[in-house]
Design a protein around this motif. Sequence first.
Motif: not given
Length: 242
Positions: A113-115, A146-151, A167-172
Motif C-alpha cells: 500500500y502507498k499514500p 477519502r481513503v488516503p491510501w491505495q492498495f 492499483k487494486v480498486l476492490a471497493w471491499s
Amino acid sequence: MSTKYVETVCTGGVDENGKFARLYPIPFRFLPEKEKYERWDIIKLRAYKDTKDKRPESWHLAPGTSIDVEKKITSERRRWEWMQPTIFESRDAMSDLGLTNGCVEIQPIELYYKPDNRKWSESQMQAIAQGDLFASEKERVGLGDRVPWQFRLKFRERSTGLEGDRKVLAWSYYAAYQRNKMSEGEVGALEKISERIRKSIFNPDRTVYAIFGTHSRIGKWMISGLYHVPKTITQLRGFQWE
C-alpha cells in the motif's frame, strides 16, 4: 467518487451468457438495505446501454429501477462455473477481441500500500457539499471521507510473463479499511487487511486471477478485483497455462 454522482461505485458482474457487465452509477450508500447486494449475489434489475461509454460491457442502471437480490452463490464450484467463461490468456488477448473486462491468471509478486491524496479535488468537494437531496443526515455522515491510501499489486501474467504494477480498486478493501481504522489506526488497519489478502493470494493451493477493466477515458488496464479459487476447482477443467 464521481463529481457528477456525488458518491457512486462502479460494479461488475457476469451475465447469464457468461459475459462481463459493468454497471454505473450505483449510489451504493443510499440504496435501501434490501437492495445492497454483495459479492456473489445474483441480482435482477433493469439497465440500458451506455451510449457515451463505448466499452461493450458498460450499462447504466435504469432510473427508478429496484435491484432484486435473488440469492447468493456459496459453492466454489458454482462460482467457478460463472467465472470460467470470463477468463482469457492475457490482457492483449482481450484487447484483440475488443473487450475491456475479463480475468487473467496471474502470479502475485507483491501486495503493498502507498499514500494517496488525503483530500478530494475542489470539484469533488463541491459535489459532496451539494449532497444527495434524498439522503438523510445520517446517511451523509462521513460522505466526505477519502481513503488516503491505495492498495497495489505487483504481478506477472501467468501465460505471457509480462509484469505489471496496478492499483487494486476492490471497493471491499477500502470499506474494510474504513471499518478498522478507528480501532486499529491507519497503519494497523492497512496491515490487517493486507495480511488477509496476502494469506489468500500467496496460498500455493489457490489459483489467482486479476479481474481487469479499462479506464473509461484513457483506456488503461486496472485491477478491479482479485479472484482466488482453490486449485482443486480450477483443475477440473482447462485454463492451466503451462
